[in-house]
Every structure is written in C-alpha cells, then in structure tokens.
Design an enzyme around this catalytic site. Structure first.
Site: not given
Length: 247
Positions: A8, A97, A99
């Site tokens: 990440d 996004g 994430d």
C-alpha cells in the site's frame, strides 16, 4: 499455498505485509530512502506466490519488480478493472481511489454482514460506507488535519502556521491549541457523525491512516465498535488476491 505480498503506497509511507492465507506473518511501514532495498530485505525469508500493490502516490511498479526479482510468480497492480468481493454502488468507479476500495474490502473481510464505516484519516480524511449485504456505496472526502491547519494559515491574515501534533485540549486556551483542537477534534466529530448518519444503529467502524491512532485516543469512552487497523488497505489487497486466485 505460498506467501502473498501486499503493498500500500501512500502519500507519506509505504505499508507492506506478507501473508500466508488470511494471516499476516510480517508487517512493515517503510519511509524515506531506499524503500525498494528495505522491501527486498523484508521479503527475503519468504517464497512469494503472488504480490499486489496499489498506490495513491508514485508508480508502484518498481516495488512489484522487487517481488518479481525475488521469484514471485504473479505480480499485479490493483486497478478498478480487477474483480473484488463487493458490489460497487459508486456511479463513477473509474474515478474511485483504489486505496478506498481496498480498505472497504479489508473492513468487509474482518466484519462480514455488518453495516460498515471506513475512515481513513491521512492527508485527506475519507469516510466510506459498505452495507451489510456487501455493497460499497461510496463516501465523502474531506481535508486531513494538516491541510485544515495549513488552509487556516494561508487563507487568513493573522492565523499562524501551527504544528499539527501537540497539545490538543477539549477547547483551546491560546491560538495554537484552538486551531489544533479545531482541526483534530473536528475530524473526531466527523467520524462520530458519519458513523450514525443514515443508519438505524451506529455502523461498525474501522479507522486507518497516519492520524488514525491519534483520533482513536480522542474518542468518547464507552464506544466499543470502532477499531483502529493500520494495515486495513493491505488486508483488503490480500482478500482481493485470494478472491482472484481461480479467475
């Protein structure tokens, strides 16, 4: 089954986790120089089967090449084209996004069949909702704590530039603490607001991001359905890898 690597890559740090099936066996938060070199040292003891990365900052390809050089069989960047174990209710998934979606998958993995709020408190503060039947509805994006303080300084005549970390009273007793408490406790108030907004009962809540731990410390006592998880995006990335094994 071999080991999986999840990466990440955020705005201020890179979080990497080695997994065996659904369990984390090694975690690291990498900052500064030579992230690739430190990642190589981290994964050296493991025989990697698959690696997946997502990024809101730099291209993750160099980090995936580290895994590939270590003999990893499959390496991939997580994109919105990849199947995930949630249905997507967001109207423009191409602008979402990665994430945020990975964190939502991570929360749903840890608390299946629950109404969820996922709060990522970092450079931006995002608040995303997953329904109990596994639909990612979307969420809201707000300025993070540093951005709030910087905005006050830059768009007013006399408010100073204030360090985001420091004494944070309930109510400020000077200009610095007034600004800091307004920014930090404002995020706490947002979290509690979104936790119950539009819900029959408060949503099970997961908090992550660089400011997550500080926000957790300022929550009112007696709340037991809010959990801090520093590696929530990585959790989701591993679930996405496992979901796509046979696809």
């Amino acid at each position: 089954m071999g080991f999986n690597l999840t990466i990440d890559r955020g705005n201020t740090s890179t979080k990497a986790v080695v997994w065996h099936d659904g369990s984390a066996v090694c975690k690291a938060e990498l900052r500064g120089d030579d992230i690739s070199g430190r990642l190589a040292g981290m994964i050296a003891p493991y025989r990697l089967d698959a690696a997946i990365a997502c990024s809101v900052a730099d291209d993750p390809a160099p980090l995936l090449r580290v895994a590939e050089s270590a003999g990893c069989r499959r390496v991939m960047e997580f994109t919105m084209a990849m199947p995930v174990p949630l249905t997507i209710g967001y109207r423009t998934p191409g602008t979402l996004g990665v994430d945020r979606l990975a964190a939502a998958v991570g929360a749903a993995t840890l608390a299946p069949s629950a109404d969820l709020l996922i709060a990522d408190i970092g450079t931006a503060a995002t608040y995303d909702v997953v329904t109990s039947d596994g639909c990612y509805l979307g969420g809201n994006i707000a300025p993070g704590i540093k951005i709030r303080l910087l905005g006050l300084h830059e768009h007013t005549s006399r408010l100073p530039r204030v360090d985001s970390r420091g004494e944070t009273p309930l109510f400020g007793f000077d200009t610095d603490t007034a600004m800091r408490a307004g920014a930090v406790r404002g995020v706490v108030a947002e979290l509690l607001y979104y936790r119950s907004l539009g819900a029959v009962s408060p949503r099970r809540t997961f908090v992550s991001g660089g400011w997550g731990a500080e926000v957790m410390e300022l929550l009112p006592e007696g709340i037991n359905d809010i959990e801090y998880n520093k590696y929530l995006v990585n959790q989701g990335l591993n679930s996405i890898l496992l979901y796509n094994e046979d696809k």
